[in-house]
Scaffold this motif. Sequence first.
Motif, PDB file in Angstrom:
ATOM      1  N   ARG A   1      87.549 -77.201 -51.682  1.00  0.00           N
ATOM      2  CA  ARG A   1      88.673 -77.561 -52.550  1.00  0.00           C
ATOM      3  C   ARG A   1      88.201 -78.184 -53.865  1.00  0.00           C
ATOM      4  O   ARG A   1      88.629 -77.778 -54.944  1.00  0.00           O
ATOM      5  CB  ARG A   1      89.593 -78.523 -51.795  1.00  0.00           C
ATOM      6  N   THR A   2      87.322 -79.178 -53.773  1.00  0.00           N
ATOM      7  CA  THR A   2      86.936 -79.905 -54.981  1.00  0.00           C
ATOM      8  C   THR A   2      86.078 -79.066 -55.924  1.00  0.00           C
ATOM      9  O   THR A   2      86.217 -79.161 -57.145  1.00  0.00           O
ATOM     10  CB  THR A   2      86.171 -81.184 -54.615  1.00  0.00           C
TER      11      THR A   2
ATOM     12  N   THR B   1      77.532 -74.695 -49.540  1.00  0.00           N
ATOM     13  CA  THR B   1      78.250 -73.552 -48.975  1.00  0.00           C
ATOM     14  C   THR B   1      79.700 -73.569 -49.440  1.00  0.00           C
ATOM     15  O   THR B   1      80.271 -72.526 -49.802  1.00  0.00           O
ATOM     16  CB  THR B   1      78.180 -73.576 -47.448  1.00  0.00           C
ATOM     17  N   GLY B   2      80.309 -74.753 -49.456  1.00  0.00           N
ATOM     18  CA  GLY B   2      81.684 -74.867 -49.931  1.00  0.00           C
ATOM     19  C   GLY B   2      81.829 -74.617 -51.410  1.00  0.00           C
ATOM     20  O   GLY B   2      82.908 -74.222 -51.884  1.00  0.00           O
ATOM     21  N   ALA B   3      80.750 -74.830 -52.169  1.00  0.00           N
ATOM     22  CA  ALA B   3      80.803 -74.618 -53.618  1.00  0.00           C
ATOM     23  C   ALA B   3      80.522 -73.175 -54.009  1.00  0.00           C
ATOM     24  O   ALA B   3      80.886 -72.749 -55.120  1.00  0.00           O
ATOM     25  CB  ALA B   3      79.794 -75.550 -54.306  1.00  0.00           C
ATOM     26  N   LEU B   4      79.876 -72.409 -53.144  1.00  0.00           N
ATOM     27  CA  LEU B   4      79.499 -71.037 -53.494  1.00  0.00           C
ATOM     28  C   LEU B   4      80.687 -70.141 -53.850  1.00  0.00           C
ATOM     29  O   LEU B   4      80.571 -69.313 -54.768  1.00  0.00           O
ATOM     30  CB  LEU B   4      78.690 -70.410 -52.360  1.00  0.00           C
ATOM     31  N   PRO B   5      81.855 -70.237 -53.174  1.00  0.00           N
ATOM     32  CA  PRO B   5      82.974 -69.381 -53.593  1.00  0.00           C
ATOM     33  C   PRO B   5      83.396 -69.635 -55.038  1.00  0.00           C
ATOM     34  O   PRO B   5      83.789 -68.692 -55.746  1.00  0.00           O
ATOM     35  CB  PRO B   5      84.090 -69.760 -52.607  1.00  0.00           C
ATOM     36  N   ALA B   6      83.315 -70.886 -55.485  1.00  0.00           N
ATOM     37  CA  ALA B   6      83.678 -71.189 -56.862  1.00  0.00           C
ATOM     38  C   ALA B   6      82.703 -70.528 -57.834  1.00  0.00           C
ATOM     39  O   ALA B   6      83.105 -70.018 -58.890  1.00  0.00           O
ATOM     40  CB  ALA B   6      83.703 -72.705 -57.077  1.00  0.00           C
ATOM     41  N   VAL B   7      81.416 -70.522 -57.481  1.00  0.00           N
ATOM     42  CA  VAL B   7      80.427 -69.839 -58.316  1.00  0.00           C
ATOM     43  C   VAL B   7      80.658 -68.330 -58.281  1.00  0.00           C
ATOM     44  O   VAL B   7      80.612 -67.649 -59.311  1.00  0.00           O
ATOM     45  CB  VAL B   7      78.999 -70.182 -57.852  1.00  0.00           C
ATOM     46  N   GLN B   8      80.905 -67.812 -57.080  1.00  0.00           N
ATOM     47  CA  GLN B   8      81.136 -66.370 -56.946  1.00  0.00           C
ATOM     48  C   GLN B   8      82.283 -65.903 -57.834  1.00  0.00           C
ATOM     49  O   GLN B   8      82.217 -64.820 -58.424  1.00  0.00           O
ATOM     50  CB  GLN B   8      81.429 -66.040 -55.482  1.00  0.00           C
TER      51      GLN B   8
END
Length: 337
Positions: free
Chosen positions: A320-321, A30-37
């Motif tokens: 963040r990461t 879930t935390g990584a999805l914004p980076a993919v988006q």
Amino acid sequence: MAPERGIGGSRPRIGLVLGAGGVLGGAWMTGALPAVQDRLAGPVNDVDLIVGTSAGSVLAAALRCGVGVHEMIAHQRGEAIGVLRDSAVPELADGPLPPRPQLRVGSPPLMLAALLTPHRVHPWVGASAWLPRGRGQHVAVRAMVQALHAHAHQHTAPHGPVPDWVDRRTWITAVDYHSGRRVIFGREGAPPARLDDAVVASCSIPGWYQPAVIGGRRYVDGGVRSATSLGVLARADVDEIYVLAPMASTVTDRPRKAHERLERRLRRLITAALLREADTLRRLGIQVTVLTPGPEDLAVMGANLMDPRRRTAVLETSLRTSAAALTYRGDGQPQVA
């Protein structure tokens, strides 16, 4: 069967792979999805193909039912907004340890198959047959997926049954607990299944949860066969794939505790298999971007990926990461988180 290309065939076809990883793996993804988006031209919900395994199947179902990334982040933080509030989604509140299992093995037929024809049964799948039969039940997961699916189709079927979820754009992986074969619900030729049944099957960890029964057959967690099932996309007609793999780590750490060192060894095995699959797809001309937890994420996650007490910390760290990893590496090679 995959959806048609855009006008002129110029738009790259995007696949998203959401891997297994328990409660904390779900928080990390879930935390990584914004980076993919941020790397996509349109909403992540609308990518051409989503493949979900175990925890990833829950996220895949939520995305396809119209849940936005910001809503998923809020839910991980204990807030209910948007679709998740309107659908009255229950809290996923299982504890960090499984209930006492039943005093019988999980799958005698699979045990026999692993002994008689070991070359036909994946080693981890064969080993899962010897685990005691779990007692856990995914009541909250099932209720959540049912609520989201009904909400997504409330305007298309206000007075009748909710339409079938199978559109060949969402694949949910599980393992047939009798034969040991991997089953990809939603893909052409797979056994028919409701979305909630497919997700529960994909999340049914042997020894922890009861196998899911679909069409008279028992199914268990797809992660037993592969943490991502990335290799099945070789013939999926996609041009670019983003992989979120919370059980792998392209860069790991050196923990001092014995149980954490053992967990890192398992991660190395999973990572090696994942990168082999990624290399195979790249040789076919498919661009593959792999994102995994890095040392900072691993320190927060610990060894028990089912411990909900660490969920918020894992989410905030991943926000963040993961963004930093995808900003730093943009060449389509395995990402470092």
